[in-house]
Design an enzyme around this catalytic site. Structure first.
Site, PDB file in Angstrom:
ATOM      1  N   ASP A  68     -35.824 -26.420 -49.290  1.00 21.59           N
ATOM      2  CA  ASP A  68     -35.928 -26.306 -50.759  1.00 21.59           C
ATOM      3  C   ASP A  68     -36.811 -27.399 -51.365  1.00 21.59           C
ATOM      4  O   ASP A  68     -36.913 -27.487 -52.597  1.00 21.59           O
ATOM      5  CB  ASP A  68     -34.531 -26.386 -51.396  1.00 21.59           C
ATOM      6  CG  ASP A  68     -33.818 -25.030 -51.471  1.00 21.59           C
ATOM      7  OD1 ASP A  68     -34.511 -23.989 -51.480  1.00 21.59           O
ATOM      8  OD2 ASP A  68     -32.573 -25.029 -51.534  1.00 21.59           O
ATOM      9  N   ARG A  93     -29.584 -30.619 -49.747  1.00 23.72           N
ATOM     10  CA  ARG A  93     -30.804 -31.101 -50.414  1.00 23.72           C
ATOM     11  C   ARG A  93     -30.828 -32.629 -50.565  1.00 23.72           C
ATOM     12  O   ARG A  93     -31.805 -33.180 -51.108  1.00 23.72           O
ATOM     13  CB  ARG A  93     -30.975 -30.431 -51.794  1.00 23.72           C
ATOM     14  CG  ARG A  93     -31.149 -28.925 -51.726  1.00 23.72           C
ATOM     15  CD  ARG A  93     -31.696 -28.338 -53.029  1.00 23.72           C
ATOM     16  NE  ARG A  93     -33.070 -28.770 -53.281  1.00 23.72           N
ATOM     17  CZ  ARG A  93     -33.771 -28.477 -54.380  1.00 23.72           C
ATOM     18  NH1 ARG A  93     -33.224 -27.766 -55.339  1.00 23.72           N
ATOM     19  NH2 ARG A  93     -35.009 -28.906 -54.529  1.00 23.72           N
ATOM     20  N   ARG A 138     -24.965 -28.026 -61.944  1.00 23.08           N
ATOM     21  CA  ARG A 138     -25.543 -29.074 -61.113  1.00 23.08           C
ATOM     22  C   ARG A 138     -25.462 -30.451 -61.798  1.00 23.08           C
ATOM     23  O   ARG A 138     -24.548 -31.220 -61.524  1.00 23.08           O
ATOM     24  CB  ARG A 138     -27.006 -28.735 -60.786  1.00 23.08           C
ATOM     25  CG  ARG A 138     -27.207 -27.364 -60.111  1.00 23.08           C
ATOM     26  CD  ARG A 138     -26.745 -27.365 -58.674  1.00 23.08           C
ATOM     27  NE  ARG A 138     -26.936 -26.095 -57.999  1.00 23.08           N
ATOM     28  CZ  ARG A 138     -28.019 -25.766 -57.285  1.00 23.08           C
ATOM     29  NH1 ARG A 138     -29.023 -26.597 -57.165  1.00 23.08           N
ATOM     30  NH2 ARG A 138     -28.083 -24.603 -56.674  1.00 23.08           N
ATOM     31  N   HIS A 167     -29.684 -23.782 -63.296  1.00 26.88           N
ATOM     32  CA  HIS A 167     -30.434 -24.938 -63.791  1.00 26.88           C
ATOM     33  C   HIS A 167     -30.947 -24.578 -65.193  1.00 26.88           C
ATOM     34  O   HIS A 167     -31.317 -23.417 -65.436  1.00 26.88           O
ATOM     35  CB  HIS A 167     -31.678 -25.217 -62.926  1.00 26.88           C
ATOM     36  CG  HIS A 167     -31.446 -26.030 -61.691  1.00 26.88           C
ATOM     37  ND1 HIS A 167     -32.100 -25.766 -60.501  1.00 26.88           N
ATOM     38  CD2 HIS A 167     -30.674 -27.128 -61.459  1.00 26.88           C
ATOM     39  CE1 HIS A 167     -31.727 -26.650 -59.597  1.00 26.88           C
ATOM     40  NE2 HIS A 167     -30.867 -27.492 -60.142  1.00 26.88           N
ATOM     41  N   CYS A 261     -39.852 -24.352 -61.245  1.00 26.38           N
ATOM     42  CA  CYS A 261     -39.140 -25.063 -60.169  1.00 26.38           C
ATOM     43  C   CYS A 261     -40.118 -25.740 -59.207  1.00 26.38           C
ATOM     44  O   CYS A 261     -39.795 -26.764 -58.610  1.00 26.38           O
ATOM     45  CB  CYS A 261     -38.288 -24.102 -59.361  1.00 26.38           C
ATOM     46  SG  CYS A 261     -37.005 -23.271 -60.288  1.00 26.38           S
TER      47      CYS A 261
HETATM   48  N1  ARG Z   1     -32.607 -23.206 -53.815  1.00 29.33           N
HETATM   49  C1  ARG Z   1     -32.801 -24.231 -54.802  1.00 29.33           C
HETATM   50  C2  ARG Z   1     -31.458 -24.732 -55.295  1.00 29.33           C
HETATM   51  O1  ARG Z   1     -30.546 -23.950 -55.410  1.00 29.33           O
HETATM   52  C3  ARG Z   1     -33.632 -23.721 -55.926  1.00 29.33           C
HETATM   53  C4  ARG Z   1     -34.004 -24.769 -56.915  1.00 29.33           C
HETATM   54  C5  ARG Z   1     -34.782 -24.243 -58.090  1.00 29.33           C
HETATM   55  N2  ARG Z   1     -35.244 -25.278 -58.898  1.00 29.33           N
HETATM   56  C6  ARG Z   1     -35.205 -25.290 -60.240  1.00 29.33           C
HETATM   57  N3  ARG Z   1     -35.801 -26.260 -60.854  1.00 29.33           N
HETATM   58  N4  ARG Z   1     -34.562 -24.386 -60.923  1.00 29.33           N
HETATM   59  O2  ARG Z   1     -31.284 -25.891 -55.559  1.00 29.33           O
END
Ligand code: ARG
Length: 268
Positions: A68, A93, A138, A167, A261
């Site tokens: 990612d 991550r 998040r 997000h 993203c």
């Molecule tokens: N697979 C990543 C996650 O879930 C995607 C992140 C997407 N980034 C964003 N800025 N929306 O963290």
């Protein structure tokens, strides 16, 4: 009305090791195939659009085992040359955080530690003088307070309520200093009311446009780079005087990401 574009500095990460190997948002299905070659070509097309628009694109080296890492928006938040480092919610991550922090240190920036779960520009979006700050999935509200201390910008907490829009940058796009586009249903009733007060002239996105990650768009004040599939949103933006540029990031969308993203703005 003529809108003014300003030239931007972006940091991106090539999707060399991109894959969908785990599921940390509802878009991710590790059993579905991903075309890695196509992902690279789509990412290259996005980078090419920025260069054609006259923006600067820098690249951070991708690291194996971090599929990612292509989502550079999650690597930091940068305002006035100050960098707030990130801390990911998910262990998959975690190792991206120091990689991005080191990139900024090597580039000569002052880097402030995250201290709380904070996924960078995924959830912290500068809109004029305000920092719009998403939480619910998040980034934590404690990180919003920290962002306000570091950047000295009034920080507005917005509650995200739909797991598909986990997000803030999947639910809201900053178009220029005083305009945003967003999906009202992605926010709690109170946050929706706050957005209406702050941005009475906002562009309201449809469920269809949001469902192709249409709001995960990048604006330079005039040109808006957005997923090609978000045709209704593109038309609404053109009605407001923006120039829209559609880009197909179908493979990256399988991880829950779109143009924004993949793009971290470096504001000096
Ligand atoms: N697979 C990543 C996650 O879930 C995607 C992140 C997407 N980034 C964003 N800025 N929306 O963290």
């Amino acid at each position: 009305m003529t809108m003014d574009a300003t030239s931007r500095r972006y940091l991106m990460c090539r999707p060399t090791y991109f894959a969908v190997e785990y599921a940390i948002n509802p878009w991710m299905d590790p059993s579905a195939p991903v075309d890695a070659g196509l992902a690279m070509r789509q990412w290259d097309a996005l980078r090419g659009i920025y260069l054609d628009l006259g923006h600067t694109v820098e690249e951070i080296d991708p690291l194996p085992g971090l599929p990612d890492m292509v989502f550079a928006a999650n690597g930091a938040t940068v305002v006035d040359g100050r960098v707030l480092a990130v801390e990911f919610r998910d262990p998959q991550r975690a190792d991206e955080a120091p990689a991005y922090a080191h990139w900024f240190e090597r580039a000569g920036f002052e880097v402030h530690e995250a201290k709380h779960v904070n996924e960078g520009e995924g959830d912290l979006l500068l809109a004029g003088d305000l920092l719009l700050a998403g939480t619910g999935f998040r980034t934590t509200a404690a990180a919003h307070d920290r962002a306000q201390e570091i950047f000295g910008r009034p920080t507005v907490t917005l509650q995200l309520v739909d797991p598909r829009f986990y997000h803030l940058d999947t639910a809201l796009c900053v178009l220029d200093e005083d305009t945003v586009a967003y999906l009202p249903d992605a926010f709690s009733p109170g946050s929706r009311a706050a957005l209406r007060r702050l941005f009475p002239d906002a562009v309201l996105a449809s469920a269809e446009d949001a469902a192709v990650l249409g709001l995960n768009a990048v604006s330079d004040g005039r040109h808006v780079v957005l997923p090609a599939q978000a045709t209704g949103l593109a038309a609404a933006l053109r009605d407001r005087g923006y120039d829209t540029i559609g880009v197909d990031l179908s493979e990256l969308r399988k991880a829950g990401g779109g143009p924004k993203c993949c793009t971290l703005e470096v504001r000096s």
